[in-house]
Design an enzyme around this catalytic site. Structure first.
Site, PDB file in Angstrom:
ATOM      1  N   HIS A 137       0.879  -1.177   0.000  1.00 43.06           N
ATOM      2  CA  HIS A 137       0.000   0.000   0.000  1.00 43.06           C
ATOM      3  C   HIS A 137       0.918   1.229   0.000  1.00 43.06           C
ATOM      4  O   HIS A 137       2.030   1.172   0.546  1.00 43.06           O
ATOM      5  CB  HIS A 137      -0.820  -0.061   1.296  1.00 43.06           C
ATOM      6  CG  HIS A 137      -1.879   0.985   1.433  1.00 43.06           C
ATOM      7  ND1 HIS A 137      -1.600   2.290   1.765  1.00 43.06           N
ATOM      8  CD2 HIS A 137      -3.224   0.906   1.322  1.00 43.06           C
ATOM      9  CE1 HIS A 137      -2.730   2.968   1.846  1.00 43.06           C
ATOM     10  NE2 HIS A 137      -3.734   2.161   1.577  1.00 43.06           N
ATOM     11  N   ASP A 214       3.319  -4.264   8.167  1.00 47.19           N
ATOM     12  CA  ASP A 214       2.063  -3.541   7.981  1.00 47.19           C
ATOM     13  C   ASP A 214       0.952  -4.580   8.136  1.00 47.19           C
ATOM     14  O   ASP A 214       0.738  -5.406   7.247  1.00 47.19           O
ATOM     15  CB  ASP A 214       2.062  -2.900   6.582  1.00 47.19           C
ATOM     16  CG  ASP A 214       0.713  -2.293   6.223  1.00 47.19           C
ATOM     17  OD1 ASP A 214      -0.247  -2.472   7.005  1.00 47.19           O
ATOM     18  OD2 ASP A 214       0.623  -1.666   5.164  1.00 47.19           O
ATOM     19  N   GLN A 217      -4.337  -5.186   7.220  1.00 47.06           N
ATOM     20  CA  GLN A 217      -5.368  -6.114   6.712  1.00 47.06           C
ATOM     21  C   GLN A 217      -5.409  -7.419   7.500  1.00 47.06           C
ATOM     22  O   GLN A 217      -6.094  -8.355   7.099  1.00 47.06           O
ATOM     23  CB  GLN A 217      -5.111  -6.410   5.225  1.00 47.06           C
ATOM     24  CG  GLN A 217      -5.292  -5.216   4.318  1.00 47.06           C
ATOM     25  CD  GLN A 217      -6.724  -4.670   4.302  1.00 47.06           C
ATOM     26  OE1 GLN A 217      -7.689  -5.384   4.599  1.00 47.06           O
ATOM     27  NE2 GLN A 217      -6.871  -3.406   3.969  1.00 47.06           N
ATOM     28  N   LYS A 240     -10.139  -0.897  10.584  1.00 47.88           N
ATOM     29  CA  LYS A 240     -10.234  -2.099   9.733  1.00 47.88           C
ATOM     30  C   LYS A 240     -10.601  -3.315  10.568  1.00 47.88           C
ATOM     31  O   LYS A 240     -10.632  -4.432  10.061  1.00 47.88           O
ATOM     32  CB  LYS A 240      -8.903  -2.357   9.043  1.00 47.88           C
ATOM     33  CG  LYS A 240      -8.329  -1.141   8.347  1.00 47.88           C
ATOM     34  CD  LYS A 240      -8.125  -1.357   6.904  1.00 47.88           C
ATOM     35  CE  LYS A 240      -7.276  -0.263   6.320  1.00 47.88           C
ATOM     36  NZ  LYS A 240      -7.833   0.272   5.094  1.00 47.88           N
ATOM     37  N   CYS A 378      -4.743   2.331  -3.577  1.00 45.23           N
ATOM     38  CA  CYS A 378      -3.493   2.886  -3.021  1.00 45.23           C
ATOM     39  C   CYS A 378      -2.319   1.952  -3.289  1.00 45.23           C
ATOM     40  O   CYS A 378      -1.453   1.755  -2.416  1.00 45.23           O
ATOM     41  CB  CYS A 378      -3.617   3.167  -1.526  1.00 45.23           C
ATOM     42  SG  CYS A 378      -4.819   4.433  -1.156  1.00 45.23           S
TER      43      CYS A 378
HETATM   44  N1  PMP Z   1      -1.658  -0.635   4.691  1.00 47.14           N
HETATM   45  C1  PMP Z   1      -2.613  -1.425   4.212  1.00 47.14           C
HETATM   46  C2  PMP Z   1      -2.283  -2.833   3.787  1.00 47.14           C
HETATM   47  C3  PMP Z   1      -3.914  -0.933   4.106  1.00 47.14           C
HETATM   48  O1  PMP Z   1      -4.876  -1.715   3.624  1.00 47.14           O
HETATM   49  C4  PMP Z   1      -4.191   0.391   4.505  1.00 47.14           C
HETATM   50  C5  PMP Z   1      -5.589   0.969   4.363  1.00 47.14           C
HETATM   51  N2  PMP Z   1      -6.213   0.687   3.172  1.00 47.14           N
HETATM   52  C6  PMP Z   1      -3.150   1.155   5.018  1.00 47.14           C
HETATM   53  C7  PMP Z   1      -1.897   0.611   5.097  1.00 47.14           C
HETATM   54  C8  PMP Z   1      -3.381   2.545   5.485  1.00 47.14           C
HETATM   55  O2  PMP Z   1      -4.235   2.545   6.585  1.00 47.14           O
HETATM   56  P1  PMP Z   1      -4.828   3.911   7.170  1.00 47.14           P
HETATM   57  O3  PMP Z   1      -5.401   4.645   6.006  1.00 47.14           O
HETATM   58  O4  PMP Z   1      -5.864   3.460   8.151  1.00 47.14           O
HETATM   59  O5  PMP Z   1      -3.705   4.643   7.801  1.00 47.14           O
END
Ligand code: PMP
Length: 424
Positions: A137, A214, A217, A240, A378
């Site tokens: 991401h 990270d 998910q 999430k 993203c």
């Molecule tokens: N990493 C991953 C794998 C994600 O899915 C997301 C959110 N889609 C993020 C980072 C960023 O998370 P946040 O927008 O809650 O900071």
């Protein structure tokens, strides 16, 4: 922890949660969108919230609202107690060795940026390497690009194969004597690929390389045991995992967190302040400047209770069953092509329909009350790798059901028929 959901007995004599009752706990799921019942398949972007979470946050604002750590008065002490209890609970939820290893942030993005800035400034120098995977991401890519630009370190990307996987052999080859940090997603938000986090961390640690996971998910879908995983840092967002937006966690091993200078200065993070200089408070406070998101942390704590009240064995079984059902349905729709076919995947299915823009399909599905995500998720470089600008993404959670997946199947088929007829 035992389930407080009235259990149903399966044919094999196993007790199972009553998923219909659990679904009723999510008020937002029970509404009409464009005249149709909502079918929510966008859990990977943000989950819906159970009453337990909403009520815990409302209760705080109605009864305990005060700032934390600063007051002798009753409300402030109550707020501090619930805030710090949430830290202890989060540490236990993750299997952290100590609650001071839990830093509350505004989310995964903030957590990774904190590490990339603070750890990056302290540990990266020209010629060093930071390794990430091609699945990341933007939140686990851009902060490292910025850290490398600042420090002169080099960013390297482990390639993704056509199945949407990153091979352990490729990781092993790219973890060199120059690598200082290996930062990777445990589960890809765009394709659902599950990476072998423990194996990768072990490989990196043997070579003295710092690791960041990270886990955005992961948190709603799999139990995490930090003592088994052994990573230096792990980041996630409450929103999430059935919790509120604007709240997240940075976990770090205490000895590693102690090497981090604060990125933000201000209230709550200091020990002594004079007009000339300041000294820092102990962990975790020195990395939590200013008034924290108290209600958010209370919501996170309630989300942990909610997930644990159902139990991981039931959640894993439920989500794997929903995923198999959805994969079988979608695979049989003519013109649909899956993007990424990882052998190990979580409840995310990315696909495109030949000749149809994902936004067009997403819009037609929305007209039938079906919420899924379209776009690059993203992960623009990953989309480029597959030669596309984006996908339609179905992401599942324990509150989805077969009926919704059946509706999704029929809605995609009818949307594709409509588009084909318009195109003629
Ligand atoms: N990493 C991953 C794998 C994600 O899915 C997301 C959110 N889609 C993020 C980072 C960023 O998370 P946040 O927008 O809650 O900071």
């Amino acid at each position: 922890m035992s389930s407080n959901w009235s259990a149903k007995t399966g044919s094999e004599g196993l007790t199972r949660p009553d998923w219909d009752a659990i679904r009723l706990e999510f008020p937002a799921l029970h509404q009409s969108v464009n005249g149709c019942p909502l079918a929510y398949f966008d859990h990977a972007a943000t989950s819906q919230k159970p009453r337990r979470v909403i009520n815990a946050m409302t209760h705080y604002y109605q009864s305990d609202n005060a700032n934390v750590h600063r007051g002798v008065h009753n409300l402030s002490q109550r707020a501090t107690t619930v805030y710090e209890a949430a830290r202890t609970k989060t540490a236990r939820f993750l299997g952290a060795a100590d609650s001071s290893e839990i830093i509350f942030t505004s989310g995964t993005t903030a957590s990774i940026n904190l590490v990339a800035q603070s750890w990056g400034n302290a540990h990266l120098k020209p010629g060093d390497e930071v390794l990430v995977t091609g699945l990341e991401h933007h939140a686990n890519l851009v902060p490292w690009q910025m850290a490398c630009t600042r420090t002169g370190a080099r960013l390297k990307i482990v390639p993704v194969n056509e199945r949407g996987e990153v091979s352990t052999e490729a990781v092993s080859e790219m973890l060199t004597s120059g690598t200082r940090m290996f930062a990777f997603c445990w589960i890809s938000n765009a394709l659902g690929t599950i990476n072998p986090a423990q194996e990768w961390v072990e490989m990196a640690r043997k070579r003295g390389i710092t690791t960041l996971i990270d886990a955005a998910q992961v948190v709603a879908h799999k139990p995490i045991n930090l003592q088994e995983i052994g990573c230096d840092f792990l980041c996630f967002s409450a929103h999430k995992m059935m919790g509120p937006t604007g709240t997240g966690v940075l976990y770090g091993i205490k000895s590693v967190l102690e090497t981090l200078d604060p990125v933000f200065g201000g209230g709550d993070m200091i020990d002594e302040v004079s007009y000339e200089r300041s000294t820092w408070a102990d962990l975790p406070y020195r990395l939590e400047a200013g008034t924290p998101n108290i209600s958010g942390v209370i919501g996170l704590s309630a989300a942990i209770d909610f997930l644990e009240s159902i139990g991981w064995a039931s959640i894993l079984e439920r989500e794997s069953e929903l995923l198999s059902y959805a994969l079988e349905k979608l695979r049989n729709i003519p013109r649909i092509r899956f993007i990424g076919e990882p052998k190990l995947r979580s409840g995310v299915i990315s696909f495109i329909a030949d000749g149809v823009h994902p936004y067009d399909l997403g819009t037609l599905l929305d007209e039938q009350g079906i919420a899924l995500r379209t776009g690059h998720h993203c992960a623009q470089p990953l989309m480029r790798h597959f030669g596309i600008s984006g996908t339609c993404r179905v992401s599942l959670a324990l509150y989805n059901n077969h009926e919704e997946i059946d509706r999704l199947d029929l809605a995609i088929r009818s949307a594709l028929r409509l588009i084909t007829n318009v195109d003629k």
